[in-house]
Motif scaffolding. Structure first.
Motif, mmCIF file in Angstrom:
data_model
loop_
_atom_site.group_PDB
_atom_site.id
_atom_site.type_symbol
_atom_site.label_atom_id
_atom_site.label_comp_id
_atom_site.label_asym_id
_atom_site.label_seq_id
_atom_site.Cartn_x
_atom_site.Cartn_y
_atom_site.Cartn_z
ATOM 1 N N THR A 30 15.801 -6.552 -54.869
ATOM 2 C CA THR A 30 16.148 -7.042 -56.205
ATOM 3 C C THR A 30 15.306 -6.350 -57.268
ATOM 4 O OG1 THR A 30 16.808 -9.200 -55.322
ATOM 5 C CG2 THR A 30 16.293 -9.092 -57.666
ATOM 6 N N GLN A 33 16.268 -2.682 -57.990
ATOM 7 C CA GLN A 33 17.441 -2.597 -58.866
ATOM 8 C C GLN A 33 17.080 -2.942 -60.304
ATOM 9 O OE1 GLN A 33 21.254 -4.065 -56.564
ATOM 10 N NE2 GLN A 33 19.470 -5.203 -55.856
ATOM 11 N N ASP A 34 16.263 -3.979 -60.465
ATOM 12 C CA ASP A 34 15.839 -4.369 -61.806
ATOM 13 C C ASP A 34 15.018 -3.266 -62.479
ATOM 14 O OD1 ASP A 34 17.111 -6.776 -61.418
ATOM 15 O OD2 ASP A 34 15.269 -7.940 -61.104
ATOM 16 N N PRO A 61 24.698 -10.261 -50.866
ATOM 17 C CA PRO A 61 24.777 -10.935 -52.176
ATOM 18 C C PRO A 61 23.662 -10.536 -53.138
ATOM 19 C CG PRO A 61 23.907 -12.442 -50.535
ATOM 20 C CD PRO A 61 24.329 -11.205 -49.787
ATOM 21 N N TYR A 64 23.472 -5.792 -56.351
ATOM 22 C CA TYR A 64 24.461 -5.823 -57.421
ATOM 23 C C TYR A 64 24.762 -4.421 -57.951
ATOM 24 C CZ TYR A 64 20.344 -5.694 -60.540
ATOM 25 O OH TYR A 64 19.172 -5.365 -61.168
ATOM 26 N N THR A 65 24.083 -3.428 -57.385
ATOM 27 C CA THR A 65 24.404 -2.030 -57.694
ATOM 28 C C THR A 65 25.256 -1.510 -56.539
ATOM 29 O OG1 THR A 65 22.308 -1.356 -56.665
ATOM 30 C CG2 THR A 65 22.317 -1.684 -59.058
ATOM 31 N N TYR A 67 25.788 -0.426 -52.667
ATOM 32 C CA TYR A 67 25.213 -0.779 -51.367
ATOM 33 C C TYR A 67 25.670 0.257 -50.356
ATOM 34 C CZ TYR A 67 23.766 -4.074 -47.619
ATOM 35 O OH TYR A 67 23.156 -4.688 -46.545
ATOM 36 N N THR A 87 29.494 -0.808 -50.476
ATOM 37 C CA THR A 87 30.165 0.165 -51.331
ATOM 38 C C THR A 87 30.475 1.429 -50.550
ATOM 39 O OG1 THR A 87 28.677 -0.622 -53.082
ATOM 40 C CG2 THR A 87 30.055 1.297 -53.587
#
Length: 237
Positions: A30, A33-34, A61, A64-65, A67, A87
Motif C-alpha cells: 500500500t 503505491q502511495d 484488494p 489499486y494500481t 497487479y 492486471t
C-alpha cells in the motif's frame, strides 16, 4: 512515461525469516503505491520461500494500481492467476529450484505450450507477457504465441553496463523496436537499478513498464523506501 512496478518478494523474504508478520506485506505494498509506484509485482514459487500463494489473494484488494504476477505456468500457478485475475501475468521459465530468474523462454521450442497457456489467460481478460532474452527470433516467436507483451531479461545489460560497456543495450533496443513493429508491448526487468535505469529507459523505444525488486529494496535500506521509489520515477520520466 515508463511505469514502475515494484516487486515485493524481498519484503516477503524478510517477513518469512522470523515466521511472523513483520514487515507487513500488505502495508508495504500500500505504501509503495502511495509513494507513486504504478504497479506491484509478485513472483510466487512452488516452495513459497518468499511470496506465499495466499499472499497473491490477500494483495488483490490492496493493489489499486497494476497487479503483475510472475511465474512458471505450472498447473497450480495457472489456477492461482485465473482465480486472482491480476492486471498482467508474466510467464517465466523458472526451474523449481531456481534462486532467481536466469533465462528467457525459447518461444520457438515452447510455442504450442505458451500459446495454450496464454489463450487460457486471455479468456479470463488477463494481459499476458512472456519473459525473453534479447534475441530477435525469440521476439518473433513471442508474437506467434499470442502474447500481449514481452519482458526483456536485462541481467546481461546490467552486468555489462556496470563494467562500462554501454553497447550492451543495443540488442535490447533492436528487440524492442522489433516488438513495437510487431505490435507487442515492451516490459523489462532483472538487475535494473538506480545506476542503470535512466540510461536503459532512454535507449529502449516503447518501454511500457519495468519491474524492479531486489535493487530497489536494497537501495531503500540506505536511502528510504519512499525516496527510492521517487528516484526511480524521476529517472523514468
Amino acid at each position: 512515461m515508463t511505469k514502475l512496478s515494484v516487486n515485493v518478494n524481498k519484503i516477503a523474504t524478510l517477513r518469512n525469516s522470523r515466521g511472523g508478520d513483520t514487515p507487513n506485506l500488505l502495508k508495504v505494498a500500500t505504501d509503495i503505491q502511495d509513494f507513486g509506484a504504478e504497479g506491484i509485482t509478485i513472483h510466487p514459487r512452488p516452495d513459497e520461500r518468499h511470496i506465499r500463494y495466499q499472499d497473491a489473494y490477500d494483495l488483490k484488494p490492496i493493489v489499486y494500481t497494476e497487479y503483475n504476477i510472475e511465474g512458471n505456468p505450472i498447473p497450480k500457478f495457472v489456477e492461482l492467476v485465473k482465480e486472482v485475475k491480476p492486471t498482467q501475468v508474466t510467464l517465466v521459465p523458472d526451474a523449481v529450484d531456481a534462486i532467481t530468474s536466469n533465462a528467457g523462454w525459447d518461444t520457438i521450442e515452447h510455442k504450442d505450450f505458451l500459446r495454450e497457456v496464454i489463450s487460457e489467460f486471455k479468456k479470463n481478460d488477463i494481459r499476458t507477457s512472456v519473459f525473453v532474452d534479447p534475441v530477435e527470433k525469440m521476439i518473433e516467436g513471442a508474437k506467434e504465441t499470442g502474447a500481449d507483451r514481452i519482458e526483456l531479461y536485462t541481467e546481461t545489460f546490467a552486468s555489462e553496463y556496470a563494467k562500462g560497456n554501454k553497447d550492451a543495450v543495443l540488442p535490447y533496443a533492436t528487440c524492442a523496436m522489433l516488438a513495437v513493429d510487431l505490435g507487442i508491448g515492451v516490459n523489462a526487468g532483472h538487475d535494473l537499478s538506480l545506476d542503470n535505469i535512466k540510461f536503459f529507459k532512454e535507449n529502449i523505444p516503447g518501454l511500457l513498464e519495468v519491474s524492479i525488486g531486489h535493487a530497489l529494496i536494497s537501495e531503500s535500506l540506505y536511502l528510504g523506501l519512499e525516496n527510492v521509489v521517487n528516484m526511480y520515477l524521476h529517472r523514468l520520466k
